[in-house]
Design a protein around this motif. Structure first.
Motif, PDB file in Angstrom:
ATOM      1  N   LEU A 189     -17.999  24.955 -87.967  1.00 59.32           N
ATOM      2  CA  LEU A 189     -19.331  25.475 -87.667  1.00 59.32           C
ATOM      3  C   LEU A 189     -20.152  25.632 -88.944  1.00 59.32           C
ATOM      4  O   LEU A 189     -21.338  25.265 -88.981  1.00 59.32           O
ATOM      5  CB  LEU A 189     -19.194  26.815 -86.934  1.00 59.32           C
ATOM      6  CG  LEU A 189     -20.478  27.533 -86.520  1.00 59.32           C
ATOM      7  CD1 LEU A 189     -21.456  26.604 -85.815  1.00 59.32           C
ATOM      8  CD2 LEU A 189     -20.139  28.729 -85.634  1.00 59.32           C
ATOM      9  N   ARG A 190     -19.543  26.155 -89.989  1.00 62.54           N
ATOM     10  CA  ARG A 190     -20.269  26.306 -91.251  1.00 62.54           C
ATOM     11  C   ARG A 190     -20.639  24.945 -91.845  1.00 62.54           C
ATOM     12  O   ARG A 190     -21.728  24.769 -92.409  1.00 62.54           O
ATOM     13  CB  ARG A 190     -19.439  27.125 -92.233  1.00 62.54           C
ATOM     14  CG  ARG A 190     -19.424  28.604 -91.879  1.00 62.54           C
ATOM     15  CD  ARG A 190     -18.258  29.377 -92.456  1.00 62.54           C
ATOM     16  NE  ARG A 190     -17.924  29.007 -93.807  1.00 62.54           N
ATOM     17  CZ  ARG A 190     -16.675  28.890 -94.254  1.00 62.54           C
ATOM     18  NH1 ARG A 190     -15.646  29.111 -93.430  1.00 62.54           N
ATOM     19  NH2 ARG A 190     -16.439  28.561 -95.498  1.00 62.54           N
TER      20      ARG A 190
ATOM     21  N   TRP B 106     -17.305  31.165 -81.974  1.00 64.73           N
ATOM     22  CA  TRP B 106     -17.689  30.045 -82.844  1.00 64.73           C
ATOM     23  C   TRP B 106     -17.944  28.780 -82.040  1.00 64.73           C
ATOM     24  O   TRP B 106     -18.893  28.040 -82.320  1.00 64.73           O
ATOM     25  CB  TRP B 106     -16.603  29.763 -83.878  1.00 64.73           C
ATOM     26  CG  TRP B 106     -16.208  30.849 -84.802  1.00 64.73           C
ATOM     27  CD1 TRP B 106     -14.964  31.023 -85.345  1.00 64.73           C
ATOM     28  CD2 TRP B 106     -17.007  31.914 -85.374  1.00 64.73           C
ATOM     29  NE1 TRP B 106     -14.940  32.110 -86.189  1.00 64.73           N
ATOM     30  CE2 TRP B 106     -16.187  32.671 -86.221  1.00 64.73           C
ATOM     31  CE3 TRP B 106     -18.340  32.289 -85.216  1.00 64.73           C
ATOM     32  CZ2 TRP B 106     -16.654  33.781 -86.930  1.00 64.73           C
ATOM     33  CZ3 TRP B 106     -18.805  33.404 -85.910  1.00 64.73           C
ATOM     34  CH2 TRP B 106     -17.984  34.123 -86.755  1.00 64.73           C
ATOM     35  N   THR B 107     -17.094  28.527 -81.059  1.00 65.05           N
ATOM     36  CA  THR B 107     -17.213  27.281 -80.299  1.00 65.05           C
ATOM     37  C   THR B 107     -18.490  27.254 -79.467  1.00 65.05           C
ATOM     38  O   THR B 107     -19.211  26.238 -79.440  1.00 65.05           O
ATOM     39  CB  THR B 107     -15.981  27.088 -79.399  1.00 65.05           C
ATOM     40  OG1 THR B 107     -14.799  27.062 -80.221  1.00 65.05           O
ATOM     41  CG2 THR B 107     -16.070  25.791 -78.619  1.00 65.05           C
ATOM     42  N   LEU B 108     -18.795  28.355 -78.786  1.00 61.32           N
ATOM     43  CA  LEU B 108     -20.017  28.388 -77.983  1.00 61.32           C
ATOM     44  C   LEU B 108     -21.259  28.257 -78.851  1.00 61.32           C
ATOM     45  O   LEU B 108     -22.204  27.529 -78.508  1.00 61.32           O
ATOM     46  CB  LEU B 108     -20.078  29.678 -77.162  1.00 61.32           C
ATOM     47  CG  LEU B 108     -19.071  29.802 -76.019  1.00 61.32           C
ATOM     48  CD1 LEU B 108     -19.246  31.145 -75.311  1.00 61.32           C
ATOM     49  CD2 LEU B 108     -19.235  28.660 -75.016  1.00 61.32           C
ATOM     50  N   HIS B 109     -21.276  28.944 -79.983  1.00 60.90           N
ATOM     51  CA  HIS B 109     -22.457  28.855 -80.846  1.00 60.90           C
ATOM     52  C   HIS B 109     -22.542  27.510 -81.565  1.00 60.90           C
ATOM     53  O   HIS B 109     -23.650  27.073 -81.918  1.00 60.90           O
ATOM     54  CB  HIS B 109     -22.483  30.016 -81.838  1.00 60.90           C
ATOM     55  CG  HIS B 109     -22.918  31.302 -81.202  1.00 60.90           C
ATOM     56  ND1 HIS B 109     -23.961  31.374 -80.293  1.00 60.90           N
ATOM     57  CD2 HIS B 109     -22.465  32.573 -81.331  1.00 60.90           C
ATOM     58  CE1 HIS B 109     -24.132  32.623 -79.902  1.00 60.90           C
ATOM     59  NE2 HIS B 109     -23.231  33.361 -80.500  1.00 60.90           N
ATOM     60  N   HIS B 110     -21.423  26.853 -81.759  1.00 58.66           N
ATOM     61  CA  HIS B 110     -21.459  25.492 -82.301  1.00 58.66           C
ATOM     62  C   HIS B 110     -22.129  24.571 -81.282  1.00 58.66           C
ATOM     63  O   HIS B 110     -22.975  23.742 -81.641  1.00 58.66           O
ATOM     64  CB  HIS B 110     -20.036  25.023 -82.620  1.00 58.66           C
ATOM     65  CG  HIS B 110     -19.984  23.870 -83.570  1.00 58.66           C
ATOM     66  ND1 HIS B 110     -18.958  23.688 -84.482  1.00 58.66           N
ATOM     67  CD2 HIS B 110     -20.814  22.810 -83.751  1.00 58.66           C
ATOM     68  CE1 HIS B 110     -19.168  22.585 -85.176  1.00 58.66           C
ATOM     69  NE2 HIS B 110     -20.286  22.020 -84.736  1.00 58.66           N
TER      70      HIS B 110
ATOM     71  N   VAL C 104     -29.860  31.031 -84.284  1.00 60.92           N
ATOM     72  CA  VAL C 104     -28.408  30.957 -84.116  1.00 60.92           C
ATOM     73  C   VAL C 104     -27.717  31.115 -85.466  1.00 60.92           C
ATOM     74  O   VAL C 104     -26.729  31.853 -85.596  1.00 60.92           O
ATOM     75  CB  VAL C 104     -27.997  29.624 -83.452  1.00 60.92           C
ATOM     76  CG1 VAL C 104     -26.477  29.465 -83.448  1.00 60.92           C
ATOM     77  CG2 VAL C 104     -28.534  29.535 -82.029  1.00 60.92           C
ATOM     78  N   VAL C 105     -28.241  30.436 -86.486  1.00 61.30           N
ATOM     79  CA  VAL C 105     -27.637  30.525 -87.814  1.00 61.30           C
ATOM     80  C   VAL C 105     -27.719  31.956 -88.340  1.00 61.30           C
ATOM     81  O   VAL C 105     -26.751  32.486 -88.912  1.00 61.30           O
ATOM     82  CB  VAL C 105     -28.309  29.541 -88.786  1.00 61.30           C
ATOM     83  CG1 VAL C 105     -27.726  29.703 -90.198  1.00 61.30           C
ATOM     84  CG2 VAL C 105     -28.126  28.107 -88.306  1.00 61.30           C
ATOM     85  N   CYS C 106     -28.857  32.615 -88.126  1.00 64.66           N
ATOM     86  CA  CYS C 106     -28.993  34.003 -88.553  1.00 64.66           C
ATOM     87  C   CYS C 106     -28.003  34.900 -87.817  1.00 64.66           C
ATOM     88  O   CYS C 106     -27.398  35.801 -88.415  1.00 64.66           O
ATOM     89  CB  CYS C 106     -30.425  34.478 -88.302  1.00 64.66           C
ATOM     90  SG  CYS C 106     -30.786  36.105 -88.975  1.00 64.66           S
ATOM     91  N   HIS C 107     -27.798  34.635 -86.531  1.00 63.35           N
ATOM     92  CA  HIS C 107     -26.812  35.392 -85.756  1.00 63.35           C
ATOM     93  C   HIS C 107     -25.408  35.198 -86.333  1.00 63.35           C
ATOM     94  O   HIS C 107     -24.601  36.134 -86.350  1.00 63.35           O
ATOM     95  CB  HIS C 107     -26.856  34.950 -84.297  1.00 63.35           C
ATOM     96  CG  HIS C 107     -25.805  35.548 -83.441  1.00 63.35           C
ATOM     97  ND1 HIS C 107     -25.820  36.871 -83.053  1.00 63.35           N
ATOM     98  CD2 HIS C 107     -24.683  35.020 -82.888  1.00 63.35           C
ATOM     99  CE1 HIS C 107     -24.770  37.131 -82.302  1.00 63.35           C
ATOM    100  NE2 HIS C 107     -24.063  36.020 -82.188  1.00 63.35           N
ATOM    101  N   LEU C 108     -25.116  33.999 -86.819  1.00 64.07           N
ATOM    102  CA  LEU C 108     -23.800  33.731 -87.407  1.00 64.07           C
ATOM    103  C   LEU C 108     -23.584  34.548 -88.675  1.00 64.07           C
ATOM    104  O   LEU C 108     -22.450  34.943 -88.980  1.00 64.07           O
ATOM    105  CB  LEU C 108     -23.647  32.239 -87.703  1.00 64.07           C
ATOM    106  CG  LEU C 108     -23.640  31.309 -86.484  1.00 64.07           C
ATOM    107  CD1 LEU C 108     -23.558  29.854 -86.939  1.00 64.07           C
ATOM    108  CD2 LEU C 108     -22.514  31.647 -85.528  1.00 64.07           C
TER     109      LEU C 108
ATOM    110  N   VAL D 220     -25.638  16.031 -85.634  1.00 65.08           N
ATOM    111  CA  VAL D 220     -24.683  16.926 -86.277  1.00 65.08           C
ATOM    112  C   VAL D 220     -23.407  17.000 -85.445  1.00 65.08           C
ATOM    113  O   VAL D 220     -23.454  17.069 -84.215  1.00 65.08           O
ATOM    114  CB  VAL D 220     -25.297  18.333 -86.459  1.00 65.08           C
ATOM    115  CG1 VAL D 220     -24.265  19.322 -86.987  1.00 65.08           C
ATOM    116  CG2 VAL D 220     -26.479  18.259 -87.409  1.00 65.08           C
ATOM    117  N   ALA D 221     -22.262  17.001 -86.116  1.00 69.53           N
ATOM    118  CA  ALA D 221     -20.975  17.009 -85.417  1.00 69.53           C
ATOM    119  C   ALA D 221     -20.790  18.281 -84.605  1.00 69.53           C
ATOM    120  O   ALA D 221     -21.193  19.370 -85.017  1.00 69.53           O
ATOM    121  CB  ALA D 221     -19.840  16.878 -86.431  1.00 69.53           C
ATOM    122  N   GLY D 222     -20.174  18.118 -83.437  1.00 67.32           N
ATOM    123  CA  GLY D 222     -19.906  19.242 -82.550  1.00 67.32           C
ATOM    124  C   GLY D 222     -18.617  19.946 -82.905  1.00 67.32           C
ATOM    125  O   GLY D 222     -17.970  19.639 -83.913  1.00 67.32           O
TER     126      GLY D 222
END
Length: 218
Positions: free
Chosen positions: A11-12, A142-146, A37-41, A156-158
């Motif tokens: 994800l990163r 991580w998977t859902l937000h990815h 989404v990135v800010c949430h991460l 971008v890769a999933g």
């Protein structure tokens, strides 16, 4: 533990590969842009660090599955926390700053996860669970937000396949039912969590389970 590390690293890496213009695109999370989404991460990574540094001595109350509270109402993006995330993400202005902050705190969260004893008890949100279960719960996060991140950014890769499979299994445990084998993992995750509506064919294959969706996790 290894799956936490792989899904978080993937994800990163996906965030790091985003062109600046993609930060303004919609995400798969209702009401949020990719930058939100990135800010949430970043907030998620802080939560991981805080939780792994908050040991508990009382009895276990939750595991990787019961960690998740489930409702049937999809988020609107209007609640105070979601609104705060949107304002905070906009305040970064330069996507490079947001990338840097995620890489900085995210790397620290990854190192903390690698070092923690999976059997150690930790406390978060008035729950006590093992560090291993806590990090397993975050594989789903991580998977859902990815998936959210790449919903409208196909270049971008999933998420990794094993993360998708594990998240599907966790959702099946939460739902108390198996999803149709005819539905690929990505479709199951998006439909089950209300990220998109099922097609007519999917509704038919889901049967009675369709009426119990979406599973909105919090």
């Amino acid at each position: 533990m290894n799956l936490f590390s792989r899904t978080w690293a993937a994800l990163r890496a996906a965030v790091a590969s985003l062109p600046d213009t993609d930060f303004e695109k919609p995400s798969g999370c209702r009401g949020w842009l990719v930058r939100d989404v990135v800010c949430h991460l970043v907030i998620d990574a802080q939560d991981v660090l805080i939780t792994l540094a908050t040991p508990a001595s009382s009895a276990l109350t939750h595991n990787a599955i019961t960690y998740w509270a489930v409702s049937s109402e999809p988020p609107t993006g209007d609640d105070p926390l979601s609104a705060l995330i949107v304002r905070l993400a906009a305040a970064y202005e330069d996507p490079a700053l947001l990338k840097f902050h995620l890489d900085d705190v995210g790397s620290a969260a990854g190192r903390a996860a690698d070092l923690v004893d999976p059997g150690e008890r930790v406390s978060t949100q008035e729950m006590v669970l093992t560090a291993g279960d806590y990090l397993s719960a975050y594989v789903l996060e991580w998977t859902l937000h990815h998936l959210d991140l790449v919903a409208h950014v196909p270049s971008v890769a999933g998420p990794p396949a094993d993360g998708l499979a594990r998240t599907r299994s966790m959702l099946e445990q939460i739902a108390g039912a198996e999803f149709p084998s005819s539905m690929p993992d990505e479709d199951v995750l998006r439909v089950a969590t209300g990220r998109r509506a099922p097609t007519e064919a999917e509704t038919a294959s889901l049967g009675d389970l369709a009426g119990r969706l979406p599973l909105v996790l919090g």
